[in-house]
Design a protein around this motif. Structure first.
Motif, PDB file in Angstrom:
ATOM      1  N   ALA A   1      -1.851  -3.748  -1.427  1.00 57.30           N
ATOM      2  CA  ALA A   1      -2.741  -3.189  -2.449  1.00 57.30           C
ATOM      3  C   ALA A   1      -2.765  -4.118  -3.654  1.00 57.30           C
ATOM      4  CB  ALA A   1      -2.280  -1.792  -2.872  1.00 57.30           C
TER       5      ALA A   1
ATOM      6  N   GLU B   1       0.556   4.931  -1.965  1.00 56.89           N
ATOM      7  CA  GLU B   1      -0.193   5.318  -0.774  1.00 56.89           C
ATOM      8  C   GLU B   1      -1.118   6.503  -0.938  1.00 56.89           C
ATOM      9  OE1 GLU B   1       2.599   6.095   2.260  1.00 56.89           O
ATOM     10  OE2 GLU B   1       3.349   7.922   1.401  1.00 56.89           O
TER      11      GLU B   1
ATOM     12  N   HIS C   1      -4.393  -0.156   4.209  1.00 56.11           N
ATOM     13  CA  HIS C   1      -3.201   0.388   4.838  1.00 56.11           C
ATOM     14  C   HIS C   1      -2.849  -0.358   6.116  1.00 56.11           C
ATOM     15  CE1 HIS C   1      -2.754   3.779   2.126  1.00 56.11           C
ATOM     16  NE2 HIS C   1      -4.061   3.917   2.180  1.00 56.11           N
TER      17      HIS C   1
ATOM     18  N   LYS D   1      -7.944  -2.440  -4.901  1.00 61.51           N
ATOM     19  CA  LYS D   1      -8.198  -2.658  -3.475  1.00 61.51           C
ATOM     20  C   LYS D   1      -6.959  -2.252  -2.701  1.00 61.51           C
ATOM     21  CE  LYS D   1     -10.205  -6.529  -2.171  1.00 61.51           C
ATOM     22  NZ  LYS D   1     -10.424  -7.961  -1.779  1.00 61.51           N
ATOM     23  N   ILE D   2      -7.164  -1.635  -1.549  1.00 62.18           N
ATOM     24  CA  ILE D   2      -6.025  -1.218  -0.736  1.00 62.18           C
ATOM     25  C   ILE D   2      -6.405  -1.311   0.733  1.00 62.18           C
ATOM     26  CG2 ILE D   2      -6.666   1.233  -0.802  1.00 62.18           C
ATOM     27  CD1 ILE D   2      -3.625   1.856  -0.961  1.00 62.18           C
TER      28      ILE D   2
ATOM     29  N   ALA E   1       0.834  -1.200   0.000  1.00 58.76           N
ATOM     30  CA  ALA E   1       0.000   0.000   0.000  1.00 58.76           C
ATOM     31  C   ALA E   1       0.869   1.250   0.000  1.00 58.76           C
ATOM     32  CB  ALA E   1      -0.939  -0.005   1.206  1.00 58.76           C
TER      33      ALA E   1
ATOM     34  N   ASP F   1      -0.714  -2.924   4.851  1.00 59.10           N
ATOM     35  CA  ASP F   1       0.233  -2.415   3.857  1.00 59.10           C
ATOM     36  C   ASP F   1       0.211  -3.224   2.564  1.00 59.10           C
ATOM     37  OD1 ASP F   1       2.082  -0.802   2.712  1.00 59.10           O
ATOM     38  OD2 ASP F   1       3.770  -1.403   3.966  1.00 59.10           O
TER      39      ASP F   1
ATOM     40  N   VAL G   1      -5.712   1.112  -8.915  1.00 57.93           N
ATOM     41  CA  VAL G   1      -5.707   0.506  -7.584  1.00 57.93           C
ATOM     42  C   VAL G   1      -7.110  -0.036  -7.308  1.00 57.93           C
ATOM     43  CG1 VAL G   1      -5.330   0.856  -5.130  1.00 57.93           C
ATOM     44  CG2 VAL G   1      -3.929   2.094  -6.784  1.00 57.93           C
TER      45      VAL G   1
ATOM     46  N   ASP H   1     -13.351  -0.331  -0.556  1.00 61.57           N
ATOM     47  CA  ASP H   1     -11.964  -0.671  -0.845  1.00 61.57           C
ATOM     48  C   ASP H   1     -10.985  -0.143   0.194  1.00 61.57           C
ATOM     49  OD1 ASP H   1     -12.824  -1.934  -3.083  1.00 61.57           O
ATOM     50  OD2 ASP H   1     -12.423  -0.263  -4.439  1.00 61.57           O
ATOM     51  N   GLN H   2     -11.453   0.681   1.127  1.00 65.80           N
ATOM     52  CA  GLN H   2     -10.541   1.252   2.103  1.00 65.80           C
ATOM     53  C   GLN H   2     -10.823   0.763   3.512  1.00 65.80           C
ATOM     54  OE1 GLN H   2     -10.917   5.474   1.595  1.00 65.80           O
ATOM     55  NE2 GLN H   2     -10.610   5.336  -0.591  1.00 65.80           N
TER      56      GLN H   2
END
Length: 505
Positions: A151, A118, A146, A143-144, A114, A149, A141, A266-267
């Protein structure tokens, strides 16, 4: 070589003096020595060439049959570029460029870190390049997360996927086993070998979320982030962090949870937390105080967060004895793999949000069991800022912004990030970076509240209390007149960010 070694034909001392060696004394011995020395010299070249040839054949054989080297075509270079907003001068942007590594997984997708991609906003650009190619393909992107970490990138190009084979995900590598990290540094893929040294749950540097990680005794190069870690042709981790003596890997249980996790967006986080603080109880005196028997082990609850699924069910000073039937040791660990132990948080983190865990506790000397609905980990405040334009408010040349380095509490601390020099703020130059506490004796709750307190003041003088008991006094009308000049001087379109005025971003 023959000329240089002619002296070696004759035994030592024969040419040095007529008295040092008497050739007539033993002609047979002398002749034998000369013949043996001659054969040795004539074979030197052949021996050297034979040795070199054997070494070259060995290297060629290793290169042709090395399974790790054959996986290079599944590894890509990831390019990232973005115009990110300045946190101290939020109306300005700066360009950020970096690169990392990614690799193909099933479903025609690329997995990377990620932190390689970022900052996601309308200015973000992500591209990937295959090994040996000069073409950069645009990537999205998909899917991510954090928290872990990781993606996933999508590339809408049939040409890109030609000859690109997905790598297979394996399990957790054994301790002391050699693994290989594949990653870009510059324009080439490097292979770094390291031994698995430990398993542990630690806070990931990128998000401060405590998850499982693997340590290896090797230093990964800059640009290797997001690269696959290989054992026996399978991926056993993703490189994400390194130092001069060791490197950290994201293990495949975390990777698989991220890839298959059911996310509403996705977040959103895909890992769980009990949402409480605790302490180990290795001291016998504290165990006796809480009426634990000699067979009991566990951890002491210090505090339960409001957002926790355990809030209102578990209580401060409860002793957690077991989770889903797995006893917790006094040092807060549970059995893991191959006789290793690991933090009990691993059992919770790998659950899906909404699932439950059976928590066994000791409360005032009696045992109880509770089904706790698990909540996703709370996103770190720094992670949340990746997707927001920064808020700001300029008054009298003072730039007020939220302090993003502070905690996740309901109240938002406000600081003076910049002072745009003008006669109106002369003498206040040392107030930069100080926290705002009150406006006209009213405690400031957040940036919007500060904005409202100042704008509702009208024509009066404003007294603003700062940390360290500093005081800032400004006349409202004079400050507003100065702001119009300051904004033009610095080419700033507005003294207020859109979110404070109610406008959409």
């Amino acid at each position: 070589m023959l000329v240089r070694n002619l002296r070696a034909l004759v035994p030592r001392g024969f040419l040095s003096s007529p008295h040092s060696y008497n050739v007539r004394s033993n002609p047979v011995t002398m002749a034998g020595r000369v013949v043996r020395n001659l054969f040795a010299i004539l074979n030197v070249g052949n021996n050297d060439r034979s040795t070199v040839k054997k070494k070259q054949n060995g290297r060629m054989k290793t290169k042709e049959t090395c399974p790790v080297g054959l996986l290079k075509n599944s590894v890509v270079k990831v390019f990232f570029a973005s115009r990110d907003y300045s946190r101290t001068r939020p109306w300005e942007t700066h360009t950020e460029r970096c690169y990392g590594t990614g690799f193909a997984i099933s479903g025609k997708r690329i997995l990377t870190n990620a932190h390689v991609v970022e900052v996601l906003n309308e200015h973000t650009s992500v591209h990937v390049k295959k090994r040996g190619s000069t073409i950069k393909y645009k990537a999205k992107v998909q899917k991510i997360a954090h928290e872990c970490d990781l993606a996933i990138l999508e590339i809408d190009s049939q040409e890109f996927w030609k000859g690109m084979n997905p790598l297979e995900l394996g399990g957790i590598p054994p301790l002391k086993k050699a693994v290989f990290v594949l990653g870009y540094s510059g324009n080439r893929i490097w292979i770094t070998k390291g031994l698995v040294s430990s398993f542990e749950t630690k806070k990931y540097l990128h998000s401060d979320t405590e998850l499982l990680r693997i340590q290896i005794d090797a230093t990964i190069k800059n640009g290797n982030s997001g690269g696959p870690v290989i054992l026996e042709n399978k991926v056993v981790g993703v490189a994400y962090e390194g130092s001069q003596i060791q490197s950290s890997l994201i293990p495949t249980p975390i990777v698989k949870r991220f890839i298959t996790g059911d996310e509403e967006s996705d977040q959103q986080a895909v890992f769980c937390s009990l949402g409480l603080s605790y302490q180990s109880i290795k001291n016998a005196q504290i165990r006796n105080h809480f009426k634990m028997s000699s067979e009991m082990t566990g951890i002491l609850i210090n505090k339960i967060n409001l957002w926790s699924g355990a809030y209102g069910i578990l209580k401060k000073n409860d002793i957690i004895l077991a989770i889903d039937g797995v006893p917790i040791a006094n040092d807060a660990t549970v059995p893991f793999w191959e006789s290793e132990r690991i933090s009990f948080n691993y059992l919770i983190s790998m659950k899906k949000p909404g699932e439950t865990s059976m928590i066994k506790v000791l409360r005032r000397g009696k045992e109880h069991e509770y089904n706790i609905n698990l909540k996703p980990v709370k996103p770190h405040v720094r992670v949340q800022q990746y997707y927001k334009r920064p808020s700001y408010y300029i008054f009298g040349g003072f730039v007020f912004v939220p302090n993003h380095n502070l905690s996740e509490s309901e109240e938002q601390h406000v600081i003076i990030s910049e002072i745009l020099e003008d006669d109106i703020n002369q003498g206040y130059e040392s107030f930069k970076d100080l926290q705002v506490e009150k406006v006209n004796k009213v405690k400031v709750k957040n940036l919007r509240h500060l904005f409202e307190l100042i704008e509702e003041n009208g024509t009066q003088n404003l007294s603003i209390d700062l940390e360290d008991d500093k005081v800032l006094v400004l006349n409202y009308e004079s400050a507003k007149k100065a702001d119009s000049i300051i904004l033009k001087r610095h080419n700033i379109t507005s003294a207020i960010s859109n979110d404070l005025t109610g406008s959409s971003n």
